[in-house]
Design an enzyme around this catalytic site. Structure first.
Site, mmCIF file in Angstrom:
data_model
loop_
_atom_site.group_PDB
_atom_site.id
_atom_site.type_symbol
_atom_site.label_atom_id
_atom_site.label_comp_id
_atom_site.label_asym_id
_atom_site.label_seq_id
_atom_site.Cartn_x
_atom_site.Cartn_y
_atom_site.Cartn_z
ATOM 1 N N CYS A 151 8.885 1.238 1.317
ATOM 2 C CA CYS A 151 8.043 2.001 2.241
ATOM 3 C C CYS A 151 8.432 1.802 3.704
ATOM 4 O O CYS A 151 8.555 2.770 4.468
ATOM 5 C CB CYS A 151 6.574 1.648 2.023
ATOM 6 S SG CYS A 151 6.143 -0.077 2.387
ATOM 7 N N HIS A 205 1.599 -1.855 3.074
ATOM 8 C CA HIS A 205 2.174 -0.532 2.812
ATOM 9 C C HIS A 205 2.051 0.336 4.064
ATOM 10 O O HIS A 205 1.091 0.217 4.838
ATOM 11 C CB HIS A 205 1.450 0.147 1.636
ATOM 12 C CG HIS A 205 2.104 1.420 1.181
ATOM 13 N ND1 HIS A 205 3.381 1.460 0.686
ATOM 14 C CD2 HIS A 205 1.645 2.706 1.151
ATOM 15 C CE1 HIS A 205 3.679 2.712 0.364
ATOM 16 N NE2 HIS A 205 2.649 3.487 0.657
ATOM 17 N N HIS A 217 5.411 8.941 2.209
ATOM 18 C CA HIS A 217 5.678 7.502 2.053
ATOM 19 C C HIS A 217 6.493 7.273 0.791
ATOM 20 O O HIS A 217 6.672 8.185 -0.027
ATOM 21 C CB HIS A 217 4.359 6.718 1.972
ATOM 22 C CG HIS A 217 3.509 7.104 0.794
ATOM 23 N ND1 HIS A 217 2.975 6.176 -0.081
ATOM 24 C CD2 HIS A 217 3.081 8.310 0.337
ATOM 25 C CE1 HIS A 217 2.253 6.794 -1.003
ATOM 26 N NE2 HIS A 217 2.301 8.079 -0.774
#
Length: 245
Positions: A151, A205, A217
């Site tokens: 990510c 994240h 993402h």
């Protein structure tokens, strides 16, 4: 002989009586039929009359092509989805009065549909070309290529190539280098941060906001994809937006 004469006369009179009656009935019937005929216009439901000489209603098409509106050709995009993802986009000719649509690319139509936005809002074609080229890339912890990417590497690559901004490598470091942005104030290009591993782990994240509560993402389950902040999973794990100076 005289009696026979009277009998013959009487018989003739009684024989002619039915004929006269029929003739009278026929005369009455004919007279009756003549009275039904009328020169007035035919009437239908609730005394509505049909007037064959009435002029046509205004604005009614009379068959002349000169009054028909001109048509302008543009594009209609057909988006084919497979398993929730766009697999192909086809362009066909159609008609529209909106000249702006003629200049929109199939990529703009595609991402306007994916993010449920008006196509006028999908302006940054470089951003969406970048996203499209990475879409579906599998997740790989520590990866930074289209063979596999995590990510934070995906967000740092996007920010560098599209917005010319250099940011740290990890999600936690990216969070610390940003100005906090409330969810309702997010703009295209802002970062969005999540805690997906519990309070002790903090920020774990990160994604890039692209409008209308959607963000792109690299997820551990599906790789590079577009998700919505209002999805239950992300709503409960959202921490903050972030904007780079």
């Amino acid at each position: 002989m005289k009696d026979l004469f009277f009998i013959t006369i009487s018989f003739a009179i009684f024989s002619l009586a039915p004929v006269c009656a029929k003739a009278q009935d026929s005369t009455i019937t004919d007279f009756s039929d003549n009275t039904v005929k009328s020169k007035t216009n035919p009437k239908f439901i609730e005394n509505i009359e049909l007037d064959p000489e009435a002029p046509a209603a205004p604005n009614e098409y009379s068959g002349s092509e000169a009054i028909m509106p001109a048509k302008k050709e543009t594009k209609i995009i057909t988006v084919i989805k497979k398993e929730g993802k766009v697999s192909s986009v086809n362009s066909v000719s159609s008609t529209s009065d909106d000249a702006y649509l003629e200049n929109c690319s199939s990529l703009q139509f595609k991402y306007a549909i994916l993010t449920d936005q008006d196509i006028e809002l999908v302006k940054d074609t470089a951003l969406y070309q970048f996203i499209d080229s990475w879409m579906g890339t599998p997740y790989m912890f520590g990866g930074s290529t289209k063979d596999g990417v995590d990510c934070s590497s995906f967000t740092s690559t996007l920010m560098q190539q599209i917005f010319k901004l250099s940011i740290p490598r990890t999600a936690k470091e990216q969070y610390e280098s940003c100005v906090r942005v409330h969810k309702n104030d997010l703009k295209e290009g802002d970062l969005v941060f999540f805690n997906t591993m519990g309070k002790r782990h903090g920020i774990s994240h990160v994604g890039v906001y692209i409008g209308n509560n959607y963000f792109v993402h690299s997820s551990t389950s599906s790789g590079v994809m577009i998700s919505n902040l209002d999805e239950d999973y992300y709503t409960t794990r959202f921490v903050s937006g972030g904007r780079l100076n």
